[in-house]
Design a protein around this motif. Structure first.
Motif, PDB file in Angstrom:
ATOM      1  N   ASP A 227       0.836  -1.198   0.000  1.00 42.73           N
ATOM      2  CA  ASP A 227       0.000   0.000   0.000  1.00 42.73           C
ATOM      3  C   ASP A 227       0.871   1.248   0.000  1.00 42.73           C
ATOM      4  N   GLU A 228       2.026   1.138   0.656  1.00 42.19           N
ATOM      5  CA  GLU A 228       3.018   2.207   0.610  1.00 42.19           C
ATOM      6  C   GLU A 228       4.381   1.600   0.918  1.00 42.19           C
ATOM      7  N   PHE A 229       5.440   2.317   0.534  1.00 43.90           N
ATOM      8  CA  PHE A 229       6.778   1.826   0.847  1.00 43.90           C
ATOM      9  C   PHE A 229       7.707   2.998   1.121  1.00 43.90           C
ATOM     10  N   ILE A 230       8.790   2.697   1.841  1.00 46.35           N
ATOM     11  CA  ILE A 230       9.819   3.684   2.152  1.00 46.35           C
ATOM     12  C   ILE A 230      11.149   3.163   1.638  1.00 46.35           C
ATOM     13  N   LEU A 231      11.811   3.954   0.798  1.00 42.30           N
ATOM     14  CA  LEU A 231      13.163   3.626   0.360  1.00 42.30           C
ATOM     15  C   LEU A 231      14.154   4.250   1.330  1.00 42.30           C
ATOM     16  N   THR A 232      15.130   3.457   1.750  1.00 39.58           N
ATOM     17  CA  THR A 232      16.062   3.923   2.762  1.00 39.58           C
ATOM     18  C   THR A 232      17.450   3.356   2.485  1.00 39.58           C
ATOM     19  N   PHE A 233      18.396   3.690   3.333  1.00 34.64           N
ATOM     20  CA  PHE A 233      19.759   3.191   3.142  1.00 34.64           C
ATOM     21  C   PHE A 233      19.869   1.714   3.539  1.00 34.64           C
ATOM     22  N   ASP A 234      20.655   0.991   2.766  1.00 34.92           N
ATOM     23  CA  ASP A 234      21.156  -0.327   3.132  1.00 34.92           C
ATOM     24  C   ASP A 234      22.658  -0.103   3.334  1.00 34.92           C
ATOM     25  N   ASP A 235      23.503  -1.060   3.056  1.00 37.87           N
ATOM     26  CA  ASP A 235      24.947  -0.838   3.147  1.00 37.87           C
ATOM     27  C   ASP A 235      25.400   0.025   1.971  1.00 37.87           C
TER      28      ASP A 235
ATOM     29  N   PHE B  41       9.374   4.580 -10.820  1.00 36.88           N
ATOM     30  CA  PHE B  41       8.701   3.280 -10.701  1.00 36.88           C
ATOM     31  C   PHE B  41       7.828   3.134  -9.454  1.00 36.88           C
ATOM     32  N   GLY B  42       7.720   4.180  -8.653  1.00 41.25           N
ATOM     33  CA  GLY B  42       7.053   4.057  -7.365  1.00 41.25           C
ATOM     34  C   GLY B  42       5.548   4.128  -7.376  1.00 41.25           C
ATOM     35  N   MET B  43       4.936   4.450  -8.499  1.00 42.93           N
ATOM     36  CA  MET B  43       3.474   4.495  -8.627  1.00 42.93           C
ATOM     37  C   MET B  43       2.839   5.396  -7.556  1.00 42.93           C
ATOM     38  N   ASN B  44       3.575   6.454  -7.157  1.00 40.96           N
ATOM     39  CA  ASN B  44       3.103   7.420  -6.154  1.00 40.96           C
ATOM     40  C   ASN B  44       2.817   6.784  -4.790  1.00 40.96           C
ATOM     41  N   LYS B  45       3.444   5.632  -4.533  1.00 43.13           N
ATOM     42  CA  LYS B  45       3.265   4.953  -3.240  1.00 43.13           C
ATOM     43  C   LYS B  45       4.483   5.095  -2.337  1.00 43.13           C
ATOM     44  N   GLY B  46       5.593   5.542  -2.904  1.00 49.18           N
ATOM     45  CA  GLY B  46       6.835   5.519  -2.150  1.00 49.18           C
ATOM     46  C   GLY B  46       7.332   6.893  -1.725  1.00 49.18           C
ATOM     47  N   ARG B  47       8.229   6.870  -0.746  1.00 48.21           N
ATOM     48  CA  ARG B  47       8.951   8.072  -0.330  1.00 48.21           C
ATOM     49  C   ARG B  47      10.335   7.635   0.129  1.00 48.21           C
ATOM     50  N   VAL B  48      11.236   8.594   0.253  1.00 43.74           N
ATOM     51  CA  VAL B  48      12.613   8.315   0.642  1.00 43.74           C
ATOM     52  C   VAL B  48      12.869   8.891   2.035  1.00 43.74           C
ATOM     53  N   ILE B  49      13.309   8.034   2.956  1.00 42.20           N
ATOM     54  CA  ILE B  49      13.806   8.462   4.275  1.00 42.20           C
ATOM     55  C   ILE B  49      15.167   7.787   4.416  1.00 42.20           C
ATOM     56  N   ALA B  50      16.218   8.550   4.193  1.00 40.17           N
ATOM     57  CA  ALA B  50      17.548   7.956   4.055  1.00 40.17           C
ATOM     58  C   ALA B  50      18.013   7.227   5.313  1.00 40.17           C
ATOM     59  N   ASP B  51      17.807   7.838   6.488  1.00 38.89           N
ATOM     60  CA  ASP B  51      18.224   7.219   7.749  1.00 38.89           C
ATOM     61  C   ASP B  51      17.339   6.002   8.029  1.00 38.89           C
ATOM     62  N   ARG B  52      17.943   4.837   8.060  1.00 36.34           N
ATOM     63  CA  ARG B  52      17.163   3.594   8.177  1.00 36.34           C
ATOM     64  C   ARG B  52      16.381   3.539   9.486  1.00 36.34           C
TER      65      ARG B  52
ATOM     66  N   GLU C 177      20.497   7.818  13.357  1.00 36.50           N
ATOM     67  CA  GLU C 177      20.066   8.684  14.449  1.00 36.50           C
ATOM     68  C   GLU C 177      19.806   7.904  15.735  1.00 36.50           C
ATOM     69  N   LEU C 178      19.121   6.764  15.626  1.00 40.61           N
ATOM     70  CA  LEU C 178      18.830   5.976  16.824  1.00 40.61           C
ATOM     71  C   LEU C 178      20.059   5.154  17.208  1.00 40.61           C
ATOM     72  N   PRO C 179      20.277   4.917  18.498  1.00 43.68           N
ATOM     73  CA  PRO C 179      21.476   4.198  18.960  1.00 43.68           C
ATOM     74  C   PRO C 179      21.311   2.691  18.845  1.00 43.68           C
ATOM     75  N   THR C 180      21.106   2.210  17.629  1.00 42.18           N
ATOM     76  CA  THR C 180      20.857   0.780  17.404  1.00 42.18           C
ATOM     77  C   THR C 180      21.789   0.249  16.326  1.00 42.18           C
ATOM     78  N   THR C 181      21.900  -1.069  16.246  1.00 39.68           N
ATOM     79  CA  THR C 181      22.868  -1.668  15.318  1.00 39.68           C
ATOM     80  C   THR C 181      22.257  -2.649  14.322  1.00 39.68           C
ATOM     81  N   SER C 182      20.931  -2.821  14.364  1.00 41.23           N
ATOM     82  CA  SER C 182      20.275  -3.740  13.430  1.00 41.23           C
ATOM     83  C   SER C 182      18.804  -3.388  13.342  1.00 41.23           C
ATOM     84  N   ASP C 183      18.118  -3.957  12.337  1.00 41.64           N
ATOM     85  CA  ASP C 183      16.679  -3.697  12.193  1.00 41.64           C
ATOM     86  C   ASP C 183      15.905  -4.216  13.397  1.00 41.64           C
TER      87      ASP C 183
END
Length: 490
Positions: free
Chosen positions: A395-403, A423-434, A466-472
């Motif tokens: 229904d929606e998606f967020i593109l973000t950083f991987d490695d 290609f996002g069909m107006n469903k996507g947005r970009v938030i770089a910080d994972r 930004e958050l003090p975490t090391t994995s999803d």
């Protein structure tokens, strides 16, 4: 071990031998920093570093002999070979006394499913009272000791050392196409070779999908004389591989939807729980499997057929499948206080993403949100297809950083924006910080919504966020903790 024994194993690999001698050497190293006096040093031409540049350092540290590809004049015995990687595998297997011969070795190759099938098999074998080592993407497990992996498939030296160290009856091994091309399993001998599937991936390394397939077929050059193949024939690539192996008179067992297969999959039910029937040897078995999704039906079926061929009784396998605990970072579910479901998965191909999103639909998600990105300097040809799949099924998606792998943040953000616009069909947005992308989805999630976070699985982040975490998973656990604190304060 005497050098002459290794020379015999190298055979046709040898191009020239200078300063011939025979003596006992104490170990093999491919890293000059680890060389000890009396070791055999193997110079590998890598993608970033060339081991030939460190031969003098290895000799200064006491290397008694050297194997390499370049035409050199050294003060110690030097074996010039046509391919150092091939030579390393043969030398290491000989040095460790061919350790794969003391185990039942199961090699698993394919684009998707290798890790899950390997963990299912390990669980089945241990349920049946067998001991089992595992070498794969998530971890190396030897004699119940867990080690952090360096690659999906270890290098040829490490893999022989781990095999020699293992006291387990069985060894289950994920075999990547990179490992096959780089002779990392040279010197191994497999009892069973499993092929799960093939789809668009690693075309930054392989020039074509056909070359990628050909690399996968190389695993079957390492079978023991009595070895057998277990193949998923749910795609044309499985059919093609089966034909190739039949032509070599290798025993081939297959899964599929037709009566011609050794294991026929029937009557899949995915509404809330994974249930399906299989027909094997004329007998119908009903199975329940905790991991959701049709792709996990295929994974469980592959493991079932392999376990039967090993000699495990079907009733033991059925009970083992019921209690399968899952794989870290493979469709791992994290509950949300509002009743949403968050999923962490390693999916990083079009097919794998489709499996995940389809599983969410099968479980009647009222809304699907997908968070994913791309690895810098890796196969760019699959990115368009991944976004198209997500746009079509989410229904929606967020593109973000991987490695990022050396790609600048600015360059990756620009590409994510361009791909989303096209290609996002107006469903996507970009938030770089994972971590911010995950937090955004967490703060807005509602009951019945499914949020899939793919691409990293159990892997740790390479970038600082930004958050003090090391994995999803760690990010989700942090958000859970912070939300619980706020509720207590409130």
């Amino acid at each position: 071990m005497r050098l002459s024994k290794v020379l015999k194993a190298l055979g046709g690999c040898i191009k020239k031998y200078q300063n011939e001698a025979d003596f006992e050497f104490g170990g093999i190293e491919m890293d000059s920093r680890k060389v000890k006096p009396g070791d055999l040093f193997v110079a590998i031409s890598g993608f970033q570093m060339d081991g030939h540049q460190f031969i003098d350092e290895a000799i200064d540290k006491g290397a008694a002999a050297v194997i390499g590809e370049n035409d050199l004049d050294l003060k110690v015995p030097y074996i010039q070979v046509f391919d150092s990687r091939l030579a390393l595998g043969r030398a290491a297997s000989t040095f460790y006394n061919h350790p794969s011969r003391k185990h039942t070795v199961i090699g698993i190759t394919g684009t998707n499913g290798k890790t899950t099938v390997s963990y299912i098999l390990k669980h089945i074998l241990e349920t049946a009272g067998k001991s089992c080592s595992l070498l794969g993407t998530v971890s190396y497990i030897i004699n119940d000791e867990v080690y952090k992996p360096s690659n999906t498939t270890p290098d040829a030296l490490q893999i022989q050392e781990l095999m020699a160290r293992s006291n387990d009856e069985f060894v289950v091994l994920e075999v990547s196409s990179h490992a096959l091309k780089q002779y990392r399993i040279e010197g191994l001998e497999l009892d069973y070779g499993l092929f799960t599937n093939l789809s668009h991936d690693h075309l930054d390394y392989h020039p074509t999908i056909e070359d990628y397939f050909e690399a996968k077929t190389l695993m079957y050059n390492y079978m023991k004389p009595e070895g057998a193949a277990v193949i998923s024939r749910l795609s044309e690539w499985g059919d093609e591989l089966a034909s190739l192996l039949h032509a070599k008179d290798m025993p081939v067992y297959s899964i599929g939807y037709d009566d011609c297969h050794d294991l026929k999959i029937e009557d899949i039910k995915l509404n809330g729980q994974t249930r399906f029937d299989i027909k094997l040897g004329g007998v119908l078995y009903s199975l329940t499997f905790p991991s959701p999704g049709q792709h996990n039906v295929y994974n469980a079926a592959m493991a079932f057929l392999t376990a039967v061929k090993i000699g495990i009784k079907p009733d033991v396998i059925i009970e083992a499948l019921k209690t399968f605990p899952g794989v870290p970072g493979r469709f791992e579910m994290i509950p949300h206080p509002e009743g949403a479901t968050f999923i962490v998965d390693y999916a990083h191909t079009e097919d794998a993403i489709e499996y995940c999103l389809h599983a969410a639909k099968e479980h009647e998600a009222v809304k699907i949100n997908h968070i994913f990105g791309f690895r810098g300097e890796r196969d760019k040809t699959k990115r368009e297809h991944m976004i198209k799949t997500s746009a079509a099924m989410s229904d929606e998606f967020i593109l973000t950083f991987d490695d990022l792998n050396g790609v600048s943040e600015e360059e990756m953000i620009k590409e994510l924006q361009e791909l989303n616009d096209r290609f996002g069909m107006n469903k996507g947005r970009v938030i770089a910080d994972r971590t911010k992308a995950i937090r955004t989805a967490w703060e807005t999630a509602k009951k019945g919504e499914w949020v899939l976070i793919t691409g990293k699985g159990p892997e740790e982040y390479q970038s600082m966020y930004e958050l003090p975490t090391t994995s999803d998973k760690g990010t989700l656990q942090y958000l859970q903790k912070m939300q619980n604190k706020q509720q207590v304060i409130g």
